[in-house]
Design a protein around this motif. Structure first.
Motif, short mmCIF file in Angstrom:
data_model
loop_
_atom_site.label_atom_id
_atom_site.label_comp_id
_atom_site.label_asym_id
_atom_site.label_seq_id
_atom_site.Cartn_x
_atom_site.Cartn_y
_atom_site.Cartn_z
N GLU A 63 0.88 -1.15 0.01
CA GLU A 63 -0.18 -0.11 0.06
C GLU A 63 0.73 1.39 -0.01
O GLU A 63 0.38 2.19 -0.39
CB GLU A 63 -1.03 0.22 1.09
CG GLU A 63 -0.44 -0.22 2.66
CD GLU A 63 -0.64 -1.43 3.27
OE1 GLU A 63 -0.77 -1.77 4.18
OE2 GLU A 63 -0.23 -2.39 2.26
N VAL A 75 -1.64 4.13 0.34
CA VAL A 75 -3.20 4.11 0.01
C VAL A 75 -3.94 3.20 1.05
O VAL A 75 -3.06 2.38 1.82
CB VAL A 75 -3.39 3.45 -1.23
CG1 VAL A 75 -2.67 4.16 -2.48
CG2 VAL A 75 -3.09 1.90 -1.32
N TRP A 94 -10.63 1.23 1.24
CA TRP A 94 -11.15 2.51 0.64
C TRP A 94 -11.13 2.73 -0.80
O TRP A 94 -12.08 2.89 -1.51
CB TRP A 94 -10.56 3.77 1.30
CG TRP A 94 -10.82 5.09 0.55
CD1 TRP A 94 -10.18 6.21 0.33
CD2 TRP A 94 -12.27 5.56 0.74
NE1 TRP A 94 -10.84 7.06 -0.21
CE2 TRP A 94 -12.38 6.76 0.08
CE3 TRP A 94 -13.45 5.18 1.14
CZ2 TRP A 94 -13.23 7.74 -0.23
CZ3 TRP A 94 -14.65 5.90 1.06
CH2 TRP A 94 -14.71 7.19 0.19
N GLU A 95 -9.84 2.22 -1.46
CA GLU A 95 -9.65 2.10 -2.82
C GLU A 95 -10.57 0.90 -3.44
O GLU A 95 -11.10 1.15 -4.46
CB GLU A 95 -8.24 1.86 -3.16
CG GLU A 95 -7.41 2.78 -2.91
CD GLU A 95 -7.42 4.08 -3.36
OE1 GLU A 95 -8.10 4.14 -4.54
OE2 GLU A 95 -7.24 5.13 -2.80
N LYS A 116 -13.98 2.74 -3.79
CA LYS A 116 -13.98 3.71 -4.87
C LYS A 116 -13.80 2.93 -6.15
O LYS A 116 -14.35 3.31 -7.15
CB LYS A 116 -12.61 4.45 -4.84
CG LYS A 116 -12.74 5.55 -3.60
CD LYS A 116 -11.32 6.14 -3.37
CE LYS A 116 -10.72 6.77 -4.40
NZ LYS A 116 -9.37 7.37 -4.05
N ALA A 117 -13.23 1.75 -6.12
CA ALA A 117 -13.18 1.16 -7.50
C ALA A 117 -14.34 0.23 -7.99
O ALA A 117 -14.73 0.30 -9.24
CB ALA A 117 -12.05 -0.30 -7.31
N LYS A 162 -14.16 5.07 -9.45
CA LYS A 162 -13.47 6.40 -9.16
C LYS A 162 -11.90 5.98 -8.59
O LYS A 162 -11.19 7.12 -8.01
CB LYS A 162 -14.13 6.87 -7.78
CG LYS A 162 -15.52 7.36 -8.30
CD LYS A 162 -15.21 8.34 -9.46
CE LYS A 162 -16.77 8.91 -9.79
NZ LYS A 162 -16.94 10.03 -10.98
N SER A 163 -11.28 4.61 -8.34
CA SER A 163 -9.88 4.78 -8.03
C SER A 163 -9.06 4.85 -8.95
O SER A 163 -9.26 4.49 -10.24
CB SER A 163 -10.00 3.07 -7.46
OG SER A 163 -8.56 2.90 -6.87
N ASP A 164 -7.80 5.31 -8.51
CA ASP A 164 -6.72 5.28 -9.68
C ASP A 164 -5.88 4.06 -9.74
O ASP A 164 -4.94 3.88 -10.53
CB ASP A 164 -5.87 6.43 -8.93
CG ASP A 164 -6.26 7.72 -9.36
OD1 ASP A 164 -7.16 8.09 -9.96
OD2 ASP A 164 -5.69 8.82 -8.46
N HIS A 165 -6.31 2.90 -8.93
CA HIS A 165 -5.68 1.87 -9.03
C HIS A 165 -6.67 0.70 -9.60
O HIS A 165 -7.72 0.68 -9.38
CB HIS A 165 -5.33 1.48 -7.54
CG HIS A 165 -4.41 2.59 -6.97
ND1 HIS A 165 -3.26 2.80 -7.08
CD2 HIS A 165 -4.96 3.35 -6.06
CE1 HIS A 165 -2.67 3.75 -6.63
NE2 HIS A 165 -3.66 4.19 -5.68
N ILE A 194 -5.08 -3.54 -5.97
CA ILE A 194 -5.95 -3.54 -4.71
C ILE A 194 -5.94 -4.87 -3.96
O ILE A 194 -5.62 -5.04 -2.73
CB ILE A 194 -7.40 -2.75 -4.77
CG1 ILE A 194 -7.15 -1.50 -5.46
CG2 ILE A 194 -8.12 -2.77 -3.66
CD1 ILE A 194 -8.62 -0.95 -5.69
#
Length: 441
Positions: A291, A301, A305-306, A309-310, A314-317, A322
């Motif tokens: 992380e 990260v 939470w990621e 978002k995914a 909305k996640s950058d990853h 993750i």
């Protein structure tokens, strides 16, 4: 006018050639000094190549360019190779499919619905598609060998400590460098030896790369699978059959006996790799968490939470990144695996010595479809175990299956016996045809 200039240039070149011949006694200094002069080279994006992207597949590093060359790249450039560019990887190189939100998905040239492997997947794809001639990859759990297998090319994981691992991402920490190897990838087996000689630099004398190998004098072994390992899929029948054909060919061509051997401890391969990746360095400092690596150059990260978002895009990853961060955070390395690793190392060292060669599957099936590795992550143990044991391995293609996808096998030898596996690659290329043009299917 153009004709006159061309004639003048030819005359000047002839004069230069004559001067060189007089000064060197006719020796071909270019061949000695620049053995790779003009050869196109591609490089895994995790390595620093001056002036080229150096992001480790992370959106947070978008636009960052390398200011220096990694030592392995510098050696090849000094030998005359010309970098074409850098190639795609998964985020922070920790997945077996090369996909990120910065550059997207890498596809397999034999079937666009199939993965190119990881983490040197971009290298495997461009080489398999004949878009480059030679390439540089790194391997901490199979990241040279699995992409080479998936894309029908040759890839060599050298004995650790031979080729410099410096100036690549993610930076190794703890005792991870003991598992990490930088090595060559290419379509033709004959290119492995000169590449390794160059990439090894001052360490080349530790290997016996100039030694002639008489395959008939070697001892051969084959291991069909790792046994009933937890969460690991069985090896497909077509890959077992491909390995059996190698055994049959060796016995017929060389008059040798290939002994089938079994190591019950191989079923613990994932535990041995995971605990080895988690060991502290000599000063007691633990490796960086995944992380933390995902968040660089910012704060670590939060995997949960990621993941949330995914779910809403909305996640950058990526989901695999993750998933691996969660897996690393929620599981503890079983320290009992260290004793198993020590015993297995002794067993392999005793078996292989300086004249033994072993055949072992690379994966449990041919290149999977995109996203399917989420359900086959533990299958990486077929490559990762040799990072744990510190042995040199060459991945060799064995033709295509009925679907037109590459088959292959790993060839393993004892420590510092890289010349044995590379010579075996040359033999297997002649016996099974080596790389096949994906455009000819």
């Amino acid at each position: 006018m153009v004709q006159d200039r061309f004639s003048l240039a030819l005359q000047e070149a002839a004069q230069v050639d004559k001067l060189i011949e007089e000064e060197t006694g006719g020796e071909d200094v270019l061949e000695d000094r620049l053995p790779l002069l003009g050869v196109p080279l591609s490089v895994k994006e995790s390595f620093a190549v001056q002036g080229m992207s150096h992001t480790a597949g992370s959106l947070a590093r978008r636009g960052i360019l390398a200011t220096v060359d990694a030592p392995a790249v510098a050696q090849l450039k000094r030998a005359g190779a010309i970098p074409l560019g850098v190639t795609n990887i998964p985020e922070q190189c920790m997945w077996i499919e090369s996909h990120n939100h910065l550059y997207g998905m890498t596809r397999n040239p034999y079937n666009l619905d199939r993965i190119a492997g990881g983490s040197s997947g971009g290298e495997g794809s461009i080489l398999g598609a004949a878009g480059s001639v030679i390439g540089v990859g790194s391997d901490i759990g199979g990241s040279i060998r699995f992409p080479s297998f998936s894309n029908g090319i040759f890839g060599h994981k050298p004995t650790p400590g031979i080729v410099s691992n410096d100036n690549q991402l993610p930076p190794f920490s703890g005792r991870q460098e003991e598992l990490l190897s930088t090595g060559p990838m290419c379509r033709y087996a004959e290119d492995l030896l000169p590449m390794l000689k160059i990439m090894a630099g001052a360490n080349v004398d530790k290997l016996s790369l100039n030694e002639k190998v008489d395959l008939k004098k070697l001892r051969f072994f084959t291991v069909p699978d790792c046994g009933e390992a937890l969460f690991t899929n069985p090896v497909s029948e077509e890959l077992k059959q491909a390995q059996r054909k190698v055994v049959e060919r060796l016995e017929a061509d060389l008059g040798v006996k290939v002994e089938e051997v079994h190591f019950p401890d191989l079923k613990h391969s994932y535990d041995m790799w995971f605990v080895s990746m988690s060991l502290p360095d000599q000063e007691g400092k633990l490796p960086d968490s995944f992380e933390k690596l995902l968040g660089e150059p910012g704060p670590p990260v939060w995997p949960l939470w990621e993941l949330l978002k995914a779910m809403v895009g909305k996640s950058d990853h990526t989901i695999p990144a993750i998933f691996y961060a969660l897996l690393s955070k929620m599981t503890s390395p079983p320290l009992s695996a260290l004793k198993i690793r020590e015993k297995l190392q002794e067993d392999f060292d005793q078996l292989l010595g300086t004249d033994g060669v072993l055949l072992y599957p690379t994966f449990t099936k041919v290149a999977p479809k995109h996203h399917h590795p989420l359900f086959a992550f533990y299958d990486l143990i077929y490559t990762a175990i040799f990072n744990v044991l510190g042995l040199p391995v060459t991945q060799c293609p064995l033709g295509l299956n009925e679907e037109g996808l590459p088959l292959g096998v790993q060839v393993v030898a004892g420590k510092l016996q890289d010349h044995l596996t590379i010579q075996m690659a040359v033999y297997l290329e002649k016996a099974f045809g080596g790389w096949r043009d994906p455009g000819a299917n």
